[in-house]
Design an enzyme around this catalytic site. Structure first.
Site, mmCIF file in Angstrom:
data_model
loop_
_atom_site.group_PDB
_atom_site.id
_atom_site.type_symbol
_atom_site.label_atom_id
_atom_site.label_comp_id
_atom_site.label_asym_id
_atom_site.label_seq_id
_atom_site.Cartn_x
_atom_site.Cartn_y
_atom_site.Cartn_z
ATOM 1 C CG HIS A 125 42.409 48.756 41.791
ATOM 2 N ND1 HIS A 125 42.465 48.241 40.289
ATOM 3 C CD2 HIS A 125 42.348 47.747 42.245
ATOM 4 C CE1 HIS A 125 42.402 47.111 40.182
ATOM 5 N NE2 HIS A 125 42.415 46.636 41.697
ATOM 6 C CD GLU A 126 41.946 47.870 46.376
ATOM 7 O OE1 GLU A 126 41.102 46.995 46.667
ATOM 8 O OE2 GLU A 126 43.126 47.558 45.928
ATOM 9 C CG HIS A 129 37.968 45.683 43.551
ATOM 10 N ND1 HIS A 129 37.792 44.700 42.417
ATOM 11 C CD2 HIS A 129 39.262 45.564 43.689
ATOM 12 C CE1 HIS A 129 38.813 44.419 42.028
ATOM 13 N NE2 HIS A 129 39.857 44.962 42.583
ATOM 14 C CD GLU A 181 42.146 42.787 40.333
ATOM 15 O OE1 GLU A 181 42.068 43.836 40.452
ATOM 16 O OE2 GLU A 181 41.757 42.025 41.302
#
Ligand code: ZN
Length: 273
Positions: A125-126, A129, A181
């Site tokens: 997820h990070e 980004h 997100e």
């Protein structure tokens, strides 16, 4: 391992990945370059490392780096070098990414995860980004291109303090949009799968953990921002997974994860099944 995904989803993902690989705003001169993004991330990480209590235990740090790099090996933006850092703070349930590839995870989150696929989900997820350049976009939107360039040229020395305060504050640059997100969840789920991790045990269970916590705790940070709600994020990942060929041979790796966690004093309460 051959990955079978329904044709329409492949098309959508490829479009999404192409967009990410070249930067979502390629040709937009008002967006900072990759090199500028890396310079900002580098300076920020140096400031931050002096503030945070980083873990040096090789058994922990090397393990987190190994899992992170396995996700990096399948993701876009190969021009970025990713650094993974573990923060000693059992009261903070969080992970975050700086622009340019510096990714931090707190022991308060790490010790509440159940297995390696969940760690892979958090890191994916990070990483997503960074791949999708969310921080770079947000920095440019907040400060403007010319201010960022003046900072990089050294003519705005007070800026780093302001940026650090903004970074760590409640209205900070790490508060991404709802769309950001969803995109980080979707890309992250895909990367987990490409790296042979089981996103049902990984990304999905991390989001269910978030739902269990209720999203109300002040300990929750970027990863668990309350917008969008966990239920919407879970539903979106579940829909995405319907199109994946999820075999039982995908990795979960609970035992070696637990071995690593024992170097930190074992699992923390709240997430034991
Ligand atoms: Zn996020």
């Amino acid at each position: 391992m051959v990955k079978k995904i329904a044709g329409t989803i492949v098309t959508i993902l490829l479009l999404m990945l192409c967009a990410c690989g070249t930067g979502p705003n390629e040709g937009d001169l008002s967006l900072i370059s990759t090199q500028q993004e890396i310079e900002i991330g580098d300076s920020l990480s140096q400031e931050l490392d002096a503030e945070l209590n980083l873990i040096n235990n090789a058994a922990v740090v090397d393990y987190v780096d190994y899992v992170g790099q396995s996700i990096v090996s399948v993701c876009e933006r190969s021009e970025i070098t990713y650094y993974f850092k573990v923060v000693q703070d059992d009261t903070t349930i969080n992970a975050f990414a700086l622009p340019g590839g510096w990714i931090y995870i707190y022991t308060g989150l790490l010790r509440r995860l159940e297995d390696e696929s969940e760690l892979a989900g958090v890191l994916a997820h990070e990483i997503s980004h960074v791949v999708a350049r969310h921080s770079a976009e947000q920095l440019t939107q907040i400060y403007g291109y010319s201010i960022l360039v003046s900072v990089l040229l050294g003519s705005n020395p007070g800026f780093w303090e302001e940026l650090m305060a903004n970074l760590l504050g409640s209205a900070g640059i790490l508060h991404f949009s709802r769309q950001n997100e969803f995109e980080a969840d979707s890309l992250g789920t895909y990367y987990e799968y490409l790296a042979d991790y089981d996103p049902r045990e990984g990304m999905l269970e991390v989001l269910e953990f978030l739902q269990e916590l209720g999203g109300t705790s002040s300990l929750l940070g970027e990863l668990f921002s309350t917008h969008p709600p966990a239920s919407d994020r879970i539903a979106a990942v579940q829909r995405q997974l319907e199109n994946f060929d999820l075999s039982d041979s995908l990795m979960v790796n609970r035992d070696r994860f637990r071995d690593m966690i024992n170097h930190l004093g074992g699992p923390l309460e709240k997430y034991k099944k």
